[in-house]
Design a protein around this motif. Structure first.
Motif, PDB file in Angstrom:
ATOM      1  N   ILE A  34      21.951 -12.843 -58.189  1.00 28.53           N
ATOM      2  CA  ILE A  34      22.591 -12.458 -59.450  1.00 28.53           C
ATOM      3  C   ILE A  34      21.747 -11.378 -60.109  1.00 28.53           C
ATOM      4  CG2 ILE A  34      23.053 -13.228 -61.828  1.00 28.53           C
ATOM      5  CD1 ILE A  34      23.917 -15.869 -60.796  1.00 28.53           C
ATOM      6  N   GLY A  35      22.370 -10.305 -60.534  1.00 28.32           N
ATOM      7  CA  GLY A  35      21.633  -9.249 -61.227  1.00 28.32           C
ATOM      8  C   GLY A  35      21.021  -8.223 -60.287  1.00 28.32           C
ATOM      9  N   ALA A  36      21.210  -8.388 -58.969  1.00 28.76           N
ATOM     10  CA  ALA A  36      20.621  -7.442 -58.011  1.00 28.76           C
ATOM     11  C   ALA A  36      21.343  -6.088 -58.073  1.00 28.76           C
ATOM     12  CB  ALA A  36      20.669  -8.004 -56.597  1.00 28.76           C
ATOM     13  N   GLY A  37      22.582  -6.102 -58.547  1.00 27.10           N
ATOM     14  CA  GLY A  37      23.289  -4.829 -58.714  1.00 27.10           C
ATOM     15  C   GLY A  37      24.428  -4.619 -57.734  1.00 27.10           C
ATOM     16  N   LYS A  38      24.998  -5.687 -57.212  1.00 31.19           N
ATOM     17  CA  LYS A  38      26.087  -5.552 -56.234  1.00 31.19           C
ATOM     18  C   LYS A  38      27.303  -4.855 -56.857  1.00 31.19           C
ATOM     19  CE  LYS A  38      26.017 -10.027 -55.540  1.00 31.19           C
ATOM     20  NZ  LYS A  38      24.824 -10.323 -56.368  1.00 31.19           N
ATOM     21  N   THR A  39      27.746  -5.382 -58.005  1.00 32.79           N
ATOM     22  CA  THR A  39      28.906  -4.774 -58.654  1.00 32.79           C
ATOM     23  C   THR A  39      28.595  -3.341 -59.082  1.00 32.79           C
ATOM     24  OG1 THR A  39      29.625  -6.953 -59.437  1.00 32.79           O
ATOM     25  CG2 THR A  39      30.592  -5.038 -60.519  1.00 32.79           C
ATOM     26  N   THR A  40      27.388  -3.121 -59.591  1.00 34.12           N
ATOM     27  CA  THR A  40      27.004  -1.785 -60.056  1.00 34.12           C
ATOM     28  C   THR A  40      27.015  -0.780 -58.898  1.00 34.12           C
ATOM     29  OG1 THR A  40      25.631  -2.852 -61.717  1.00 34.12           O
ATOM     30  CG2 THR A  40      25.258  -0.509 -61.369  1.00 34.12           C
ATOM     31  N   PHE A  41      26.563  -1.232 -57.725  1.00 35.75           N
ATOM     32  CA  PHE A  41      26.570  -0.329 -56.574  1.00 35.75           C
ATOM     33  C   PHE A  41      28.010  -0.058 -56.106  1.00 35.75           C
ATOM     34  CE2 PHE A  41      25.739   0.490 -51.888  1.00 35.75           C
ATOM     35  CZ  PHE A  41      25.327   1.805 -52.100  1.00 35.75           C
ATOM     36  N   ILE A 115      31.968 -16.431 -45.387  1.00 36.25           N
ATOM     37  CA  ILE A 115      32.901 -15.923 -44.374  1.00 36.25           C
ATOM     38  C   ILE A 115      32.185 -15.172 -43.247  1.00 36.25           C
ATOM     39  CG2 ILE A 115      34.901 -15.818 -45.918  1.00 36.25           C
ATOM     40  CD1 ILE A 115      34.302 -12.683 -46.000  1.00 36.25           C
ATOM     41  N   GLU A 116      30.924 -15.514 -43.029  1.00 34.10           N
ATOM     42  CA  GLU A 116      30.188 -14.851 -41.939  1.00 34.10           C
ATOM     43  C   GLU A 116      30.950 -14.943 -40.625  1.00 34.10           C
ATOM     44  OE1 GLU A 116      27.768 -12.812 -41.837  1.00 34.10           O
ATOM     45  OE2 GLU A 116      27.235 -12.982 -43.955  1.00 34.10           O
ATOM     46  N   ALA A 117      31.576 -16.103 -40.399  1.00 31.24           N
ATOM     47  CA  ALA A 117      32.284 -16.332 -39.135  1.00 31.24           C
ATOM     48  C   ALA A 117      33.472 -15.379 -38.975  1.00 31.24           C
ATOM     49  CB  ALA A 117      32.754 -17.775 -39.068  1.00 31.24           C
ATOM     50  N   LEU A 118      33.967 -14.822 -40.095  1.00 32.52           N
ATOM     51  CA  LEU A 118      35.142 -13.947 -40.028  1.00 32.52           C
ATOM     52  C   LEU A 118      34.764 -12.467 -40.069  1.00 32.52           C
ATOM     53  CD1 LEU A 118      37.365 -15.783 -42.682  1.00 32.52           C
ATOM     54  CD2 LEU A 118      37.374 -16.117 -40.214  1.00 32.52           C
ATOM     55  N   ALA A 119      33.454 -12.187 -40.106  1.00 28.26           N
ATOM     56  CA  ALA A 119      33.013 -10.796 -40.253  1.00 28.26           C
ATOM     57  C   ALA A 119      33.502  -9.955 -39.086  1.00 28.26           C
ATOM     58  CB  ALA A 119      31.494 -10.738 -40.338  1.00 28.26           C
ATOM     59  N   PRO A 120      34.187  -8.837 -39.382  1.00 31.64           N
ATOM     60  CA  PRO A 120      34.601  -7.977 -38.276  1.00 31.64           C
ATOM     61  C   PRO A 120      33.355  -7.352 -37.624  1.00 31.64           C
ATOM     62  CG  PRO A 120      35.211  -7.009 -40.404  1.00 31.64           C
ATOM     63  CD  PRO A 120      34.600  -8.330 -40.692  1.00 31.64           C
ATOM     64  N   PRO A 121      33.418  -7.030 -36.316  1.00 33.94           N
ATOM     65  CA  PRO A 121      32.222  -6.537 -35.635  1.00 33.94           C
ATOM     66  C   PRO A 121      31.642  -5.275 -36.280  1.00 33.94           C
ATOM     67  CG  PRO A 121      34.172  -6.478 -34.180  1.00 33.94           C
ATOM     68  CD  PRO A 121      34.581  -7.168 -35.430  1.00 33.94           C
ATOM     69  N   GLU A 122      32.511  -4.462 -36.895  1.00 32.63           N
ATOM     70  CA  GLU A 122      32.014  -3.199 -37.432  1.00 32.63           C
ATOM     71  C   GLU A 122      31.504  -3.318 -38.868  1.00 32.63           C
ATOM     72  OE1 GLU A 122      35.100  -4.109 -37.135  1.00 32.63           O
ATOM     73  OE2 GLU A 122      36.355  -3.304 -38.747  1.00 32.63           O
ATOM     74  N   VAL A 123      31.416  -4.541 -39.383  1.00 32.77           N
ATOM     75  CA  VAL A 123      31.059  -4.712 -40.800  1.00 32.77           C
ATOM     76  C   VAL A 123      29.726  -4.030 -41.132  1.00 32.77           C
ATOM     77  CG1 VAL A 123      29.810  -6.916 -40.545  1.00 32.77           C
ATOM     78  CG2 VAL A 123      30.980  -6.389 -42.693  1.00 32.77           C
ATOM     79  N   VAL A 124      29.675  -3.438 -42.318  1.00 34.43           N
ATOM     80  CA  VAL A 124      28.433  -2.847 -42.807  1.00 34.43           C
ATOM     81  C   VAL A 124      27.816  -3.824 -43.800  1.00 34.43           C
ATOM     82  CG1 VAL A 124      27.400  -0.939 -44.106  1.00 34.43           C
ATOM     83  CG2 VAL A 124      29.337  -0.505 -42.567  1.00 34.43           C
ATOM     84  N   ARG A 125      26.579  -4.201 -43.548  1.00 36.02           N
ATOM     85  CA  ARG A 125      25.916  -5.144 -44.458  1.00 36.02           C
ATOM     86  C   ARG A 125      24.973  -4.387 -45.364  1.00 36.02           C
ATOM     87  NH1 ARG A 125      27.158 -10.131 -41.972  1.00 36.02           N
ATOM     88  NH2 ARG A 125      27.682  -9.739 -39.794  1.00 36.02           N
ATOM     89  N   ILE A 126      25.066  -4.693 -46.654  1.00 34.76           N
ATOM     90  CA  ILE A 126      24.237  -4.007 -47.651  1.00 34.76           C
ATOM     91  C   ILE A 126      23.414  -5.068 -48.362  1.00 34.76           C
ATOM     92  CG2 ILE A 126      24.274  -2.547 -49.704  1.00 34.76           C
ATOM     93  CD1 ILE A 126      27.146  -1.720 -48.770  1.00 34.76           C
ATOM     94  N   LYS A 127      22.098  -4.916 -48.296  1.00 37.27           N
ATOM     95  CA  LYS A 127      21.231  -5.898 -48.963  1.00 37.27           C
ATOM     96  C   LYS A 127      20.548  -5.249 -50.152  1.00 37.27           C
ATOM     97  CE  LYS A 127      20.885  -8.864 -45.038  1.00 37.27           C
ATOM     98  NZ  LYS A 127      20.177  -9.554 -44.019  1.00 37.27           N
ATOM     99  N   LEU A 128      20.740  -5.847 -51.325  1.00 33.93           N
ATOM    100  CA  LEU A 128      20.108  -5.315 -52.534  1.00 33.93           C
ATOM    101  C   LEU A 128      19.032  -6.274 -53.000  1.00 33.93           C
ATOM    102  CD1 LEU A 128      23.532  -4.820 -53.028  1.00 33.93           C
ATOM    103  CD2 LEU A 128      22.447  -3.234 -54.585  1.00 33.93           C
ATOM    104  N   SER A 129      17.854  -5.739 -53.317  1.00 33.69           N
ATOM    105  CA  SER A 129      16.833  -6.611 -53.887  1.00 33.69           C
ATOM    106  C   SER A 129      16.169  -5.940 -55.087  1.00 33.69           C
ATOM    107  CB  SER A 129      15.809  -7.032 -52.835  1.00 33.69           C
ATOM    108  OG  SER A 129      15.472  -5.933 -52.035  1.00 33.69           O
ATOM    109  N   ILE A 130      15.693  -6.818 -55.972  1.00 35.27           N
ATOM    110  CA  ILE A 130      15.096  -6.362 -57.229  1.00 35.27           C
ATOM    111  C   ILE A 130      13.630  -6.044 -56.977  1.00 35.27           C
ATOM    112  CG2 ILE A 130      14.519  -7.068 -59.590  1.00 35.27           C
ATOM    113  CD1 ILE A 130      16.962  -8.931 -59.476  1.00 35.27           C
TER     114      ILE A 130
END
Lengths: 141, 337
Positions: A34-41, A115-130
């Motif tokens: 929470i507050g890492a900035g997911k919505t803001t990004f 929904i990790e099990a449903l992730a399409p193979p081409e999914v782009v994962r974005i990790k935000l940290s404070i």
């Protein structure tokens, strides 16, 4: 790809870099506390796409739909999902998660762990940290 | 058969979590039913959360209960009003399809309703009614808006949130404090025994728009720093933290409301949406209203949270204005007031 941003105003070039790095891939899972900035990004990425509507948190409504014009000026859709309130995979299936992931449109998912099990193979994962009081580290995988 | 001045409308709401049905007679609420364990128990089965499948399970029992409670049958209806949007497509589809099928089978006119407009018109479920024009602050888990209401069917959004809704600010604060979701009511209770002594910054947003995302982040930093210095900080100061957060959220809402009053000169002020249950907001609003000479309107709680009475009431005014929908009506995820 790893970016360090000192303040929210610096997100625009990162958003641009993400879209060009992702190329044809249009499904994005965003991770971070929470507050890492997911919505803001996602706001910055949608600004870059040319989204017309206000990009707000879908935590309560689960899914926001936006529109933007493509290069030919045709209206395209983008989906902004937030699974924060959900506790079971079944609930995600009930809101039609597979339809959103199957659709050719851009799809940004906050709190995707369910929904990790449903992730399409081409999914782009974005990790935000404070990293500080307005600075963040953003990682594309 | 009813005569023309005897209008019975069924309202159906399925835009998000709750499945609801209500009946109004000439605009007055006869029944207002929201799917609950109680309604569903009579039909057997459990109540799943947040699911279009849940709406499918609930809808018939809820409509049935609403008609029975109103003392009428579907043959008495003059029309069917339904939430067309905004909301979750998978959930809206259930209510829209049902409304269309019912209208078709009984040859009734259909009325499509905007959920956000209906939150405002919840003020017409029961007197006292605000006088036009009035300002309405709609605050819920998903929305924060100030609406200028010129008449039942003429309204304009003057400001809204640019990121999180006020209700979400309560719930996410609760999460950071280790409270269960949704945390709004619990924070309200804890806050009533605390003192608002921790200062949280006020967001700088131009005009009548709102922002709660920065507040969320500043609460996060504050808790992180305090817990680093004292691991028991949260449990030892829980009441005061809740009181401080609540006071800040309330002041953000009321500052903008005061600004809207100054800008428009309108002193009829209404509040709608689930967060209007917050006792801190009610108290501060009543105090501010008394000080500033505003007339304050707070509808009953059952008309504040998502409900179908507000859909039926809105449907009634659209019915009177002859604003009907066809069998080709489709749900919409986004729909501005």
């Amino acid at each position: 790809m790893e970016y360090l941003v000192a303040r929210p105003e610096e997100l625009d070039p990162v958003a641009e870099a993400l879209l060009s790095w992702a190329g044809e891939r249009r499904k994005f899972f965003l991770y971070g506390e929470i507050g890492a900035g997911k919505t803001t990004f996602i706001q910055a990425v949608c600004r870059r796409l040319g989204v017309r509507e206000k990009v707000t948190s879908p935590t309560f409504g689960l899914v926001n739909e936006y529109t933007y014009p493509d290069q030919q000026g045709r209206e395209q859709r983008a989906y902004h999902l937030d699974l924060y309130r959900l506790t079971r995979l079944e609930e995600a299936l009930d809101i039609g998660i597979e339809d959103y992931l199957d659709d050719a449109a851009y799809c940004f998912v906050e709190w995707p762990d369910l929904i990790e099990a449903l992730a399409p193979p081409e999914v782009v994962r974005i990790k935000l940290s404070i990293t500080g009081n307005s600075s963040r580290k953003i990682l594309f995988l | 058969m009813n005569n023309a001045s005897d209008i019975y409308l069924l309202g159906i709401e399925s835009s998000c979590d709750d499945t609801a049905a209500a009946v109004v007679h000439n605009g007055a609420v006869l029944s207002n039913v929201v799917a609950s364990q109680e309604v569903h128990r009579r039909y057997g089965g459990v109540v799943p959360e947040v699911a279009s499948r849940a709406h499918q399970l609930h809808l018939i029992p809820v409509v049935d209960a609403a008609l029975k409670e109103a003392g009428i049958t579907s043959a008495d209806l003059s029309g069917v009003a339904f939430t067309r949007g905004p909301g979750l497509i998978g959930s809206l589809i259930v209510g829209v399809s049902f409304a269309k099928a019912l209208a078709l089978s009984h040859q009734l006119p259909l009325v499509e309703v905007n959920h956000m407009q209906a939150h405002v018109l919840a003020h017409f479920a029961e007197p006292p009614y605000p006088a036009f024009p009035f300002l309405c602050l709609t605050v819920s888990g998903g929305h924060t808006q100030i609406v200028l209401v010129r008449s039942q069917l003429d309204m304009e959004v003057l400001g809204e949130t640019l990121d999180d809704a006020a209700g979400e600010a309560f719930d996410k604060t609760g999460k950071m404090l280790g409270l269960d979701y949704p945390a709004g009511p619990l924070i309200d209770r804890l806050a009533s025994q605390g003192e608002a002594r921790f200062p949280f910054p006020k967001p700088q947003v131009e005009g009548l728009n709102f922002s709660f995302s920065g507040l969320k982040t500043s609460i996060l930093y504050f808790l992180r720093d305090q817990v680093q210095a004292d691991p028991d900080f949260i449990q030892d100061n829980l009441h005061d933290i809740c009181a401080s957060v609540q006071a800040r959220i309330v002041s953000i809402l009321l500052d903008k409301l005061r600004q809207a009053v100054e800008q428009t000169g309108i002193r009829e002020v209404a509040v709608a949406g689930g967060v209007s249950a917050n006792s801190g907001l009610r108290r501060a609003l009543n105090a501010l209203g008394a000080e500033e000479g505003w007339n304050i309107y707070l509808p009953k709680m059952e008309y504040c949270t998502d409900n179908a009475a507000m859909i039926a009431v809105t449907g009634y005014y659209k019915f009177l204005a002859g604003q009907f929908a066809g069998q080709d009506a489709t749900p919409v995820a986004r729909w501005e007031i």
